[in-house]
Design an enzyme around this catalytic site. Structure first.
Site, PDB file in Angstrom:
ATOM      1  N   ASP A  49       0.678  -1.199  -0.056  1.00  0.00           N
ATOM      2  CA  ASP A  49       0.221   0.006  -0.124  1.00  0.00           C
ATOM      3  C   ASP A  49       0.902   1.284   0.104  1.00  0.00           C
ATOM      4  O   ASP A  49       1.947   1.476   0.556  1.00  0.00           O
ATOM      5  CB  ASP A  49      -0.924   0.018   1.139  1.00  0.00           C
ATOM      6  N   HIS A 100      -5.767   2.571  -4.506  1.00  0.00           N
ATOM      7  CA  HIS A 100      -5.883   2.469  -2.859  1.00  0.00           C
ATOM      8  C   HIS A 100      -6.986   3.811  -2.341  1.00  0.00           C
ATOM      9  O   HIS A 100      -7.797   3.298  -1.649  1.00  0.00           O
ATOM     10  CB  HIS A 100      -4.444   2.883  -2.289  1.00  0.00           C
ATOM     11  N   HIS A 104      -5.826   9.927   0.785  1.00  0.00           N
ATOM     12  CA  HIS A 104      -5.397   8.979   2.025  1.00  0.00           C
ATOM     13  C   HIS A 104      -5.766   9.404   3.356  1.00  0.00           C
ATOM     14  O   HIS A 104      -5.070   9.967   4.170  1.00  0.00           O
ATOM     15  CB  HIS A 104      -3.651   8.797   1.948  1.00  0.00           C
ATOM     16  N   HIS A 195       3.940  -2.164   3.198  1.00  0.00           N
ATOM     17  CA  HIS A 195       3.893  -0.919   2.751  1.00  0.00           C
ATOM     18  C   HIS A 195       5.069  -0.612   1.822  1.00  0.00           C
ATOM     19  O   HIS A 195       6.324  -0.771   2.354  1.00  0.00           O
ATOM     20  CB  HIS A 195       3.567  -0.003   3.754  1.00  0.00           C
TER      21      HIS A 195
END
Length: 246
Positions: A49, A100, A104, A195
């Site tokens: 991610d 994603h 964010h 990540h």
């Protein structure tokens, strides 16, 4: 019931519908989400991610290439636009690139309309960058509100969660603790989240070669999500078994 009590009851009921039920049924229970594959396949899906980031994504890609495996990257479209060469490398090396988020942010902190629109915006932006149709999406922190659920449905994307969270983003994480967490939690058919940007990128690139070696030693084949055998959205029956811990 009158006055403030009626307002309080209404707010509580609204919060339960908007956050409580999605948290229990979707985020925890996996309803409608892809959370695992068929354990008989001896596969695990490796996902990343928050990227791409020119400081930390290249060493992740180097480790994957050295091991001869491909993975799934849930990217932020803005970073994909900023780093087109890195995005091209992801695609050229056969990795799966999925959305994603447009922004964010944790789903619970977004206004409902913003949370509803985010999956569709992210899917369309990543689709334009990759010249493919995005079929899946993972929201930041794996968090859901009712608006997130409805937004994914409206956008025609399926949510993706995980079975292994290595906590590479934790302040006290080290490459050793990340590797140990994956080894402790992983099972055949699982989905691993790591990540390649953000706080997790402080530890993941150094941990990844060891993680891949451990998975190989256990006879597990690392695949991108698209190749995970038996992966499907969870049903109410799956939720029941998940929440019971079976």
């Amino acid at each position: 019931m009158t006055g403030p009590w009626r307002w309080a009851a209404g707010l509580a009921a609204g919060a339960a519908l908007y956050i409580g039920l999605p948290y229990l049924l979707v985020q925890r229970g996996g309803l409608g989400l892809i959370t695992r594959g068929d354990p008989a396949g001896r596969q695990v899906a490796l996902t990343f991610d928050d990227g791409p980031d020119p400081r930390s994504t290249p060493p992740v890609l180097d480790a994957l290439r050295a091991a001869g495996v491909q993975a799934t990257f849930f990217i932020l479209p803005a970073l994909g636009r900023q780093h087109p060469d890195l995005l091209r490398r992801l695609l050229d090396e056969g990795h799966e690139v999925l959305p994603h988020a447009h922004r964010h942010r944790h789903a619970w902190t977004l206004l409902p309309w913003t949370a509803f629109r985010d999956p569709g915006l992210a899917a369309r932006e990543v689709g334009r960058l990759t010249a493919t149709r995005s079929r899946c999406q993972r929201p930041p922190h794996g968090a859901y509100s009712l608006a997130t659920v409805l937004g994914q449905r409206a956008a025609g994307v399926t949510g993706v969660h995980w079975t292994v969270e290595a906590r590479d983003w934790a302040a006290d994480a080290t490459p050793g603790t990340v590797r140990a967490e994956v080894a402790r939690q992983v099972r055949p058919g699982g989905i691993i989240v790591l990540h390649d940007a953000g706080p997790g990128a402080r530890t993941t690139p150094a941990a990844l070669p060891g993680i891949l070696a451990d998975l190989r030693a256990r006879g597990l084949t690392v695949v991108p999500l698209r190749d995970l055998r038996g992966a499907r959205p969870g049903t109410l029956r799956d939720v029941w078994h998940t929440l019971r811990g079976s």
